[in-house]
Design an enzyme around this catalytic site. Structure first.
Site, mmCIF file in Angstrom:
data_model
loop_
_atom_site.group_PDB
_atom_site.id
_atom_site.type_symbol
_atom_site.label_atom_id
_atom_site.label_comp_id
_atom_site.label_asym_id
_atom_site.label_seq_id
_atom_site.Cartn_x
_atom_site.Cartn_y
_atom_site.Cartn_z
ATOM 1 N N ASP A 139 80.468 63.409 46.531
ATOM 2 C CA ASP A 139 79.973 64.730 46.937
ATOM 3 C C ASP A 139 80.118 64.887 48.454
ATOM 4 O O ASP A 139 79.524 64.113 49.213
ATOM 5 C CB ASP A 139 78.498 64.821 46.535
ATOM 6 C CG ASP A 139 77.851 66.117 46.965
ATOM 7 O OD1 ASP A 139 78.582 67.073 47.324
ATOM 8 O OD2 ASP A 139 76.602 66.185 46.952
ATOM 9 N N SER B 39 70.421 69.626 46.070
ATOM 10 C CA SER B 39 71.149 70.470 47.018
ATOM 11 C C SER B 39 70.152 71.141 47.970
ATOM 12 O O SER B 39 69.283 70.448 48.518
ATOM 13 C CB SER B 39 71.976 71.494 46.236
ATOM 14 O OG SER B 39 72.989 72.036 47.035
ATOM 15 N N HIS C 64 77.595 65.592 43.173
ATOM 16 C CA HIS C 64 76.471 66.469 43.555
ATOM 17 C C HIS C 64 75.318 66.380 42.550
ATOM 18 O O HIS C 64 75.460 66.779 41.409
ATOM 19 C CB HIS C 64 77.001 67.906 43.660
ATOM 20 C CG HIS C 64 76.195 68.776 44.595
ATOM 21 N ND1 HIS C 64 75.818 68.384 45.856
ATOM 22 C CD2 HIS C 64 75.716 70.041 44.453
ATOM 23 C CE1 HIS C 64 75.154 69.364 46.454
ATOM 24 N NE2 HIS C 64 75.061 70.380 45.625
#
Lengths: 500, 500
Positions: B435, B184, B460
């Site tokens: 994601d 991320s 993710h």
């Protein structure tokens, strides 16, 4: 400032001066200014009578790397533009300004002007923050550590990035390839800019850029060994005379009427207060002359003949028996300070403008920590490097401590071949071996796209000077190679965007 | 805060929340904490009962990019070490911490622990400044813009560089290759770290790193289109039910006793004060579930079954005729908030901890400006992006304006293929198409050494989770490819230093 260690001052001063010859303000380099004026009257071919640039000012952000209310302060950064040869969509050649006013760099980087027509390039010279007119706090910019704190290379690189991006937008040329050029500290900035901002510059020509002069990457004695080698190669006697002159100077100074005799011998305009000013004066002359040991008559630091080291040694070798080494050294140094023969006496103890010194002095005391020593092999008195003493002198002067390992943390340098072989591209490191700074630069090809162009007879960014009819073949060839490589980068770039 | 534009708040909130799920402090994510505790009692296989790391604190410099007296302030940056598998001289795997306490990332990046034995690697997890315990001004760190000004990605990257260099020195392993890992925002940091500090990290595995979510590189609607696609692919009816539920919510809220009825229908612990909290509550559930649409039971944001989007849609599709869309949406969202069936009622209007929000909220309001809209094709109510309104809300909240183009100036992103094809190397961008952040990442190979690993069914940074016996083959293969590539970097590095 540490009277027990005059060499430290000297070293510091030398570093400050050698990397910041840019100032042509009367207070900082009074002699240069005098000579430059007289030279312009004589209309020497290497000096352009007028700088063909328009001046602009860009509203620049004070601090790119914090978001405090005061970070948002705007200052006006000066830049020069020449669009005479530019075709819309053509390449943009940017000089990443170093420690001085930008006109001086523009005037001494005729190479860019020479090659602009071939490339139909837009020329941009960007002034470095805290130099010339680009003062974030106007006349107060050097008045506190609080303000000076914003003077460093990372902020300068970010300035270039922001300015170039804005410029491209305003010129509706966002797809134009940008190539950055820089000499000396400006060359370090150009190389680092390509490494850190490859999305903004497609390549960099870094001339005489000592990016490896940090930590212990380059032997600390290499700079002064390099200076000494120039003189030794010109004449062993010359080298030995200079090497022996320091002791004579010290012995003379120790005598009762020593300073008075030195004042007479060195034709000083005022009586000398200290032998150190004589030492500095000689030291500067020998170091700078080695740096600018150009193959043609030139006026970068001072007006000088072609191969001035050779000329200095001719003077030394030409003395008849019986003259002291010190008087020979004085005669040689006079070539540097008085080639035009217009000086009746010498001002050895001129006050240097604190503003000018502050510039590089500050950078050398914070991030640009380049340890230097004089070995027994050099023609200078041996000296060691005492980091603690250096750091303490910086703390006393500026109130902050140096960060001696920061440059290599931020920009690398240790095992550079191994690192850049696998990551960077499109950088030319050009160096002339006459220049003592060459030892701290990249002297071997790293990869197919990170190349070293080294000339045995070249000096401090000689390739950046305007071409003259007297240029030797090796210099003509070096510039030709640079043009070919830059052309390759640009061709490749246009091919790449076509394929998109 | 701009009551006329609830969507802006929602977007801002969503961005804040979606990128900062890391906080497990009770005030910020109370529900997660509750679930995590109950889950640990059940001893789920994906959660390691103990984090096998030792905790250290590094004396870190407050400001790497200015040299003001206050820049030199030292704060203590937390980092975790596991040297169980390390052989002196072996590689060092560093997780570049993102917006949360570092234990949480360590616990959710079991992949590094899984592969450490094979590489005999030292594992290091470095906490990001201004998160977890790494507070430069202790409890006051979020109390003023003056202090928060030091919270940004460039300072964080410099922190990593300084810490890693010091760590290698202290471990007498200066020649050890360093590979950085991040997911991320941490993945963005890992990729940028490799680009900006190639002399410190030989490669980066950037999982679910939306480095292209800036300016107008990625279509602004892509994030919510991505969320919507997950639901649409699971079931067209499911997508249409959710899409239609917002209007029903609005209609119900407009009724006289609407909020009271909503409170009953949504089983709230307290009477609702605003319909927006219901909207946020549903919105969060659908967005987060799309992000963590993992192929196995997992507990990243919340404890959830395998492929939770599919499970939500099963719930929606399983309703008999006659039920409202809103009640179906509520039932689906309840899977997210109450998979373990332990909640008697829901706290929809919990106060979020200001400290937690400040973290990413501040970053989103200064440099991390990611414009987002909801298109007509999405299952969310259409919304546009009004930069001026956004900027004004940031100014009101923090007293400073965003720098919306700074990230692309500093790190690039525009025409990334063209740029990185010619400069960078050794980065893996791994993404799962479930994601919604994947749309803002690199989804195609850029060069032989900058590669994209994309899985259709991945979510993710699923690759960073500990391996389980239930992992599908494509996930096993993805991780295997990652290991092979990292092995290649390391082998090449050792070959390179041997040739020195």
């Amino acid at each position: 400032m540490i009277p027990s260690s005059p060499f430290l001052i000297l070293l510091l001063l030398t570093i400050s001066l050698t990397l910041s010859p840019a100032q042509s303000t009367p207070t900082f380099f009074p002699r240069i200014t005098t000579y430059q004026s007289s030279l312009q009257k004589q209309d020497k071919p290497t000096i352009k009578p007028e700088i063909p640039f328009k001046t602009y000012y860009f509203p620049q952000l004070l601090d790119h790397f914090t978001f405090q209310p005061q970070s948002y302060k705007i200052f006006y950064q000066k830049y020069l533009i020449n669009n005479h040869y530019w075709r819309q969509g053509g390449p943009i050649f940017v000089y990443t300004g170093n420690e001085g006013n930008i006109e001086w760099f523009a005037a001494n980087t005729g190479f860019m002007l020479d090659i602009a027509p071939k490339f139909h390039a837009l020329l941009v010279f960007i002034e470095h923050r805290f130099y010339g007119e680009s003062m974030p706090f106007g006349k107060d910019s050097y008045k506190s550590t609080e303000k000076l704190g914003y003077l460093n290379s990372q902020q300068a690189l970010a300035d270039f990035a922001v300015l170039i991006r804005s410029l491209k937008k305003n010129h509706s040329s966002e797809a134009s390839p940008v190539v950055v050029f820089g000499g000396s500290y400006g060359g370090m900035l150009a190389a680092w800019f390509r490494l850190k901002y490859p999305h903004i510059a497609i390549g960099a020509l870094a001339s005489s850029a000592p990016i490896l002069q940090f930590d212990d990457i380059t032997p600390w004695s290499s700079f002064y060994d390099g200076v000494s080698k120039d003189y030794k190669d010109a004449s062993l006697n010359c080298y030995e005379v200079i090497k022996g002159s320091w002791q004579e100077l010290e012995a003379l100074s120790a005598q009762k009427e020593g300073l008075a005799e030195l004042s007479r011998n060195f034709r000083t305009c005022k009586n000398l207060q200290s032998m150190y000013s004589v030492r500095n004066w000689l030291w500067e002359a020998f170091v700078y002359t080695a740096m600018v040991n150009y193959p043609t008559e030139a006026n970068f630091m001072m007006p000088l003949p072609a191969y001035p080291v050779h000329e200095m040694c001719k003077i030394i070798d030409g003395f008849s028996h019986g003259a002291t080494k010190l008087s020979k050294a004085f005669a040689a140094a006079s070539l540097y300070y008085n080639y035009t023969q217009s000086e009746k006496c010498f001002n050895l103890e001129n006050e240097h403008d604190a503003h000018g010194l502050h510039g590089w002095g500050w950078q050398a005391c914070t991030e640009m920590v380049m340890p230097m020593t004089c070995s027994n092999e050099s023609m200078f008195p041996p000296s060691s490097y005492d980091y603690k003493e250096f750091a303490e002198s910086c703390r006393t002067k500026y109130g902050v401590m140096p960060r001696p390992h920061w440059i290599t943390t931020e920009f690398g340098g240790i095992r550079i071949e191994q690192v850049l072989k696998r990551s960077g591209s499109n950088i030319i490191f050009s160096n002339g071996m006459q220049d003592p700074w060459s030892r701290g630069s990249v002297l071997k090809n790293i990869s197919a796209t990170i190349t070293a162009l080294v000339t045995e007879k070249g000096a401090h960014h000689v390739d950046f000077r305007s071409a003259t009819k007297d240029d030797p073949e090796w210099l003509v060839q070096q510039r030709k190679q640079e043009v070919e490589i830059i052309q390759k980068w640009i061709d490749e770039y246009y091919r790449d965007i076509k394929q998109e």
